[in-house]
Scaffold this motif. Sequence first.
Motif, PDB file in Angstrom:
ATOM      1  N   VAL A  32      18.600   3.693  71.743  1.00 42.48           N
ATOM      2  CA  VAL A  32      17.885   3.013  70.679  1.00 42.48           C
ATOM      3  C   VAL A  32      16.685   3.867  70.280  1.00 42.48           C
ATOM      4  CG1 VAL A  32      16.515   0.968  70.109  1.00 42.48           C
ATOM      5  CG2 VAL A  32      18.602   0.736  71.475  1.00 42.48           C
ATOM      6  N   MET A  33      16.434   3.942  68.980  1.00 46.24           N
ATOM      7  CA  MET A  33      15.311   4.714  68.478  1.00 46.24           C
ATOM      8  C   MET A  33      14.377   3.801  67.688  1.00 46.24           C
ATOM      9  SD  MET A  33      15.725   7.815  69.557  1.00 46.24           S
ATOM     10  CE  MET A  33      14.467   8.627  68.564  1.00 46.24           C
ATOM     11  N   ARG A  34      13.108   4.162  67.679  1.00 46.60           N
ATOM     12  CA  ARG A  34      12.097   3.318  67.034  1.00 46.60           C
ATOM     13  C   ARG A  34      11.089   4.153  66.241  1.00 46.60           C
ATOM     14  NH1 ARG A  34      13.141   1.413  72.151  1.00 46.60           N
ATOM     15  NH2 ARG A  34      13.787  -0.778  72.249  1.00 46.60           N
ATOM     16  N   TRP A  35      10.547   3.520  65.212  1.00 43.35           N
ATOM     17  CA  TRP A  35       9.393   4.044  64.485  1.00 43.35           C
ATOM     18  C   TRP A  35       8.203   3.125  64.774  1.00 43.35           C
ATOM     19  CZ3 TRP A  35       8.904   8.595  62.155  1.00 43.35           C
ATOM     20  CH2 TRP A  35      10.040   9.260  61.680  1.00 43.35           C
ATOM     21  N   TYR A  36       7.078   3.736  65.092  1.00 53.95           N
ATOM     22  CA  TYR A  36       5.813   3.041  65.247  1.00 53.95           C
ATOM     23  C   TYR A  36       4.821   3.640  64.248  1.00 53.95           C
ATOM     24  CZ  TYR A  36       7.053   0.955  69.799  1.00 53.95           C
ATOM     25  OH  TYR A  36       7.631   0.217  70.816  1.00 53.95           O
ATOM     26  N   ARG A  37       3.738   2.917  64.047  1.00 56.37           N
ATOM     27  CA  ARG A  37       2.641   3.472  63.249  1.00 56.37           C
ATOM     28  C   ARG A  37       1.308   3.011  63.837  1.00 56.37           C
ATOM     29  NH1 ARG A  37       3.298   0.059  57.575  1.00 56.37           N
ATOM     30  NH2 ARG A  37       2.531  -1.953  58.361  1.00 56.37           N
ATOM     31  N   GLN A  38       0.267   3.787  63.522  1.00 57.64           N
ATOM     32  CA  GLN A  38      -1.065   3.458  64.006  1.00 57.64           C
ATOM     33  C   GLN A  38      -2.075   3.788  62.928  1.00 57.64           C
ATOM     34  OE1 GLN A  38      -2.159   5.376  67.703  1.00 57.64           O
ATOM     35  NE2 GLN A  38      -3.647   3.764  68.157  1.00 57.64           N
ATOM     36  N   ALA A  39      -2.788   2.759  62.502  1.00 57.67           N
ATOM     37  CA  ALA A  39      -3.873   2.940  61.542  1.00 57.67           C
ATOM     38  C   ALA A  39      -5.171   3.166  62.313  1.00 57.67           C
ATOM     39  CB  ALA A  39      -3.984   1.724  60.642  1.00 57.67           C
ATOM     40  N   PRO A  40      -6.156   3.803  61.691  1.00 60.89           N
ATOM     41  CA  PRO A  40      -7.428   4.046  62.387  1.00 60.89           C
ATOM     42  C   PRO A  40      -8.032   2.754  62.918  1.00 60.89           C
ATOM     43  CG  PRO A  40      -7.338   5.271  60.339  1.00 60.89           C
ATOM     44  CD  PRO A  40      -6.133   4.384  60.352  1.00 60.89           C
ATOM     45  N   GLY A  41      -8.436   2.781  64.189  1.00 62.90           N
ATOM     46  CA  GLY A  41      -9.091   1.625  64.778  1.00 62.90           C
ATOM     47  C   GLY A  41      -8.172   0.489  65.165  1.00 62.90           C
ATOM     48  N   THR A  42      -6.866   0.718  65.095  1.00 62.07           N
ATOM     49  CA  THR A  42      -5.922  -0.341  65.451  1.00 62.07           C
ATOM     50  C   THR A  42      -4.967   0.154  66.530  1.00 62.07           C
ATOM     51  OG1 THR A  42      -4.200   0.251  63.849  1.00 62.07           O
ATOM     52  CG2 THR A  42      -6.000  -1.150  63.064  1.00 62.07           C
ATOM     53  N   LEU A  46       4.958  -1.516  66.345  1.00 58.64           N
ATOM     54  CA  LEU A  46       6.356  -1.236  66.075  1.00 58.64           C
ATOM     55  C   LEU A  46       6.673  -1.564  64.622  1.00 58.64           C
ATOM     56  CD1 LEU A  46       9.210  -0.512  67.116  1.00 58.64           C
ATOM     57  CD2 LEU A  46       9.467  -2.931  67.729  1.00 58.64           C
ATOM     58  N   VAL A  47       7.304  -0.617  63.945  1.00 61.03           N
ATOM     59  CA  VAL A  47       7.666  -0.796  62.534  1.00 61.03           C
ATOM     60  C   VAL A  47       9.143  -1.148  62.395  1.00 61.03           C
ATOM     61  CG1 VAL A  47       7.872   0.379  60.315  1.00 61.03           C
ATOM     62  CG2 VAL A  47       5.856   0.766  61.745  1.00 61.03           C
ATOM     63  N   ALA A  48       9.990  -0.384  63.094  1.00 63.60           N
ATOM     64  CA  ALA A  48      11.432  -0.591  62.944  1.00 63.60           C
ATOM     65  C   ALA A  48      12.155   0.007  64.135  1.00 63.60           C
ATOM     66  CB  ALA A  48      11.942   0.039  61.658  1.00 63.60           C
ATOM     67  N   SER A  60       9.494  -4.971  61.346  1.00 61.47           N
ATOM     68  CA  SER A  60       8.340  -5.861  61.406  1.00 61.47           C
ATOM     69  C   SER A  60       8.266  -6.639  60.098  1.00 61.47           C
ATOM     70  CB  SER A  60       7.063  -5.053  61.615  1.00 61.47           C
ATOM     71  OG  SER A  60       6.777  -4.262  60.473  1.00 61.47           O
ATOM     72  N   ALA A  61       7.624  -7.774  60.160  1.00 54.87           N
ATOM     73  CA  ALA A  61       7.538  -8.632  58.978  1.00 54.87           C
ATOM     74  C   ALA A  61       6.807  -7.927  57.833  1.00 54.87           C
ATOM     75  CB  ALA A  61       6.821  -9.926  59.339  1.00 54.87           C
ATOM     76  N   SER A  62       5.874  -7.045  58.174  1.00 54.25           N
ATOM     77  CA  SER A  62       5.060  -6.400  57.150  1.00 54.25           C
ATOM     78  C   SER A  62       5.834  -5.359  56.328  1.00 54.25           C
ATOM     79  CB  SER A  62       3.844  -5.741  57.790  1.00 54.25           C
ATOM     80  OG  SER A  62       4.242  -4.754  58.734  1.00 54.25           O
ATOM     81  N   VAL A  63       6.965  -4.875  56.839  1.00 53.68           N
ATOM     82  CA  VAL A  63       7.702  -3.835  56.118  1.00 53.68           C
ATOM     83  C   VAL A  63       9.112  -4.277  55.707  1.00 53.68           C
ATOM     84  CG1 VAL A  63       6.436  -2.094  57.415  1.00 53.68           C
ATOM     85  CG2 VAL A  63       8.769  -2.666  58.114  1.00 53.68           C
ATOM     86  N   LEU A  85       5.302   1.363  48.647  1.00 56.44           N
ATOM     87  CA  LEU A  85       4.245   1.560  49.632  1.00 56.44           C
ATOM     88  C   LEU A  85       2.940   0.918  49.197  1.00 56.44           C
ATOM     89  CD1 LEU A  85       5.153   5.177  50.661  1.00 56.44           C
ATOM     90  CD2 LEU A  85       4.844   3.280  52.248  1.00 56.44           C
ATOM     91  N   LYS A  86       2.212   0.403  50.200  1.00 55.92           N
ATOM     92  CA  LYS A  86       0.945  -0.269  49.994  1.00 55.92           C
ATOM     93  C   LYS A  86      -0.143   0.470  50.780  1.00 55.92           C
ATOM     94  CE  LYS A  86       3.385  -4.723  50.029  1.00 55.92           C
ATOM     95  NZ  LYS A  86       3.447  -6.064  50.669  1.00 55.92           N
ATOM     96  N   SER A  87      -1.375   0.215  50.410  1.00 55.40           N
ATOM     97  CA  SER A  87      -2.478   0.879  51.105  1.00 55.40           C
ATOM     98  C   SER A  87      -2.478   0.551  52.595  1.00 55.40           C
ATOM     99  CB  SER A  87      -3.821   0.487  50.480  1.00 55.40           C
ATOM    100  OG  SER A  87      -3.985  -0.918  50.525  1.00 55.40           O
ATOM    101  N   GLU A  88      -2.042  -0.648  52.929  1.00 56.08           N
ATOM    102  CA  GLU A  88      -2.015  -1.031  54.344  1.00 56.08           C
ATOM    103  C   GLU A  88      -0.907  -0.346  55.137  1.00 56.08           C
ATOM    104  OE1 GLU A  88      -2.044  -3.077  51.668  1.00 56.08           O
ATOM    105  OE2 GLU A  88      -0.832  -4.894  52.036  1.00 56.08           O
TER     106      GLU A  88
END
Length: 115
Positions: A32-42, A46-48, A60-63, A85-88
Amino acid sequence: VQLVESGGGLVQPGGSLRLSCAASGFTFRYYVMRWYRQAPGTERELVASITRDGGYREYSASVKGRFTISRDNAKNTMYLQMNSLKSEDTGVYYCNVFRDDVNYWGQGTQVTVSS
């Protein structure tokens, strides 16, 4: 294990990017493979994720509805197509595999969504 992300960059809101993750050093099609993301200060989130044969994908619900995860086992490569794409969505995007009780990460690729 080596994971190398690419495809990040600066894009305007509403735009698209396609990220790639080139994998080596393990049998890619077994995991299984995954994409994660990290915004500054957070925290890293897990994204997908995608199963070994690509038959089941989770988001994730956000994407959900905007991003599509896929893989090409013949090329040992995973992808993340990001639309509307959104700023968030700004952050560093990481490729991940959990193998033999160890989490492996790539170096990350920066995605910046800004006008």
